[in-house]
Design an enzyme around this catalytic site. Structure first.
Site, PDB file in Angstrom:
ATOM      1  N   GLU A 185     -11.910  -6.581 -12.337  1.00 43.40           N
ATOM      2  CA  GLU A 185     -12.308  -7.874 -12.904  1.00 43.40           C
ATOM      3  C   GLU A 185     -13.596  -7.721 -13.707  1.00 43.40           C
ATOM      4  O   GLU A 185     -13.748  -8.305 -14.781  1.00 43.40           O
ATOM      5  CB  GLU A 185     -12.534  -8.902 -11.787  1.00 43.40           C
ATOM      6  N   ARG A 204       0.155  15.465  -9.431  1.00 40.36           N
ATOM      7  CA  ARG A 204      -1.153  15.912  -8.921  1.00 40.36           C
ATOM      8  C   ARG A 204      -2.251  14.976  -9.419  1.00 40.36           C
ATOM      9  O   ARG A 204      -3.202  14.677  -8.701  1.00 40.36           O
ATOM     10  CB  ARG A 204      -1.437  17.337  -9.384  1.00 40.36           C
TER      11      ARG A 204
END
Ligand code: AOF
Ligand code: ZN
Length: 367
Positions: free
Chosen positions: A56, A187
């Site tokens: 946010e 990964r």
């Protein structure tokens, strides 16, 4: 609450944004945020590397003149507490946001509905629960750590068509370039990667992500090595940059010292009655280290022990088009690993063609 098609579009986008930083936000979940005004996107944000700033903040702080009538779509309930980051609710209230649409409530006991309560108490319209299942895929490791005190665990398997996991003589790989690149992407979106000592001895792997642009997203490397046999001249040891941890039962201080001098962490783990290191101890260590997502890359012994405990979320199974007629085979090795298609515990979630290879993604049944 009925959501509009626009709501669906914006939340879907927020979920896709969140997916970008999965495995790279430390103890925090990767959250996505989309801000709209009059149904047009005016800003986006994702939780930053190692969890700072929150999504946010990222989205709001890049808007110069904050308009009225904004709707904020966020995949996780905005936080209401001061931790490493300031509370997102304060910022949303200060900016006089009109509506906040949330996919999933934050299970963290210090938030857990309090964010929603504060927003509502300040006259903001809050709708929550939208696309919760989808959003949860990005937050799953974080939620597991909060609720069950261990990370999300995913397993990668590469095998021939008939289930052999060791390449034919004279060949280095079983699967093709596309499969291996996909494996590198995996990964990059896990916090940690684990192998057993047998894999270290036979493959001498490096376990980092070597896709261009994603190298710094390589996971922390973990070796399960009961008797501390990891060679000091192995690639993992030689390349270690405070990102290698070895779990062992060895008390050989001289040997332990030679790893520690290279910045490698040695963690002592008790053995179970079969002589293997206790998985529960390893997992609670990973929980304390704030590892949200763990990828297990083999070998079969390690993968099987985790599968048997019914704690694996996803299995990424890459297979080539050829049969191999020598070496170690999963079907001979362990029924459970080889029979995921017929397993009561796993559902085939996706099947992806990677040229002449196939990737099947199995998901643990949660119902
Ligand atoms: C949000 N937006 O992007 C994320 C949230 O120590 P802190 O201050 O970073 O707080 C960590 C907690 O914040 C974490 O446990 C989870 O409850 C929440 N994560 N919240 O509003 C975000 N990543
Ligand atoms: Zn926050």
């Amino acid at each position: 609450m009925k959501y509009s098609l626009d709501d669906n579009f914006f939340m879907d986008y927020a979920i896709r944004l969140a997916a970008r930083n999965v495995g790279n936000t430390g103890e925090n979940p990767s959250v996505g945020c989309v801000i709209t005004s009059n149904n047009k996107i005016i800003s986006i944000g994702i939780t930053g590397k190692n969890g700072t700033p929150h999504a946010e903040h990222n989205a709001i702080n890049s808007i110069k003149n904050f308009p009225i009538n904004t709707t904020v779509y966020v995949t996780l309930e905005p936080c209401s507490h001061s931790g490493k980051n300031p509370p997102c609710t304060n910022l949303l209230i200060k900016k006089k946001v009109k509506r906040v649409v949330i996919a999933q409530k934050d299970p963290n006991p210090i938030v857990n509905g309090e964010g929603i309560r504060q927003l509502k108490a300040n006259g903001i319209q809050v709708d929550y629960g939208m696309s919760e299942k989808l959003a949860q895929e990005n937050h799953f490791g974080f939620i597991n750590n909060v609720k069950y005190k261990f990370p999300e665990i995913n397993v990668k398997v590469a095998s021939s068509k008939n289930g052999f996991t060791i390449p034919e003589e004279g060949k280095k790989w079983i699967t093709n370039y596309l499969s291996r690149s996909y494996g590198h992407a995996l990964r990059s979106n896990h916090d940690a990667i684990m192998v057993g000592i047998n894999t270290v001895l036979s493959d001498n792997p490096s376990l980092d992500c070597r896709l261009n642009g994603l190298r710094e997203r390589s996971p922390v490397k973990l070796i399960v090595d009961t008797d501390l046999k990891t060679p000091l001249d192995s690639i993992l040891v030689e390349n270690a940059k405070n990102d290698l941890i070895i779990f062992t039962n060895s008390l050989d201080n001289k040997r332990i010292n030679s790893y520690e001098k290279k910045g490698i962490k040695i963690i002592h783990i008790k053995k179970n009655n079969k002589g293997y290191l206790k998985i529960d101890e390893i997992l609670s260590f990973l929980n304390k280290m704030n590892i949200n997502r763990l990828l297990i890359e083999g070998g079969s012994t390690i993968s099987t022990s985790f599968l048997k405990k019914n704690i694996v979320n996803l299995v990424y199974w890459f297979s080539s088009k050829n049969d191999i007629n020598s070496g170690k085979s999963l079907n001979k090795y362990d029924k459970k690993l080889n029979n995921l298609r017929d397993s009561q515990n796993f559902l085939l979630k996706d099947s992806i063609n990677l040229r002449d290879n196939k990737l099947e993604i199995f998901s643990f049944r949660k119902d």
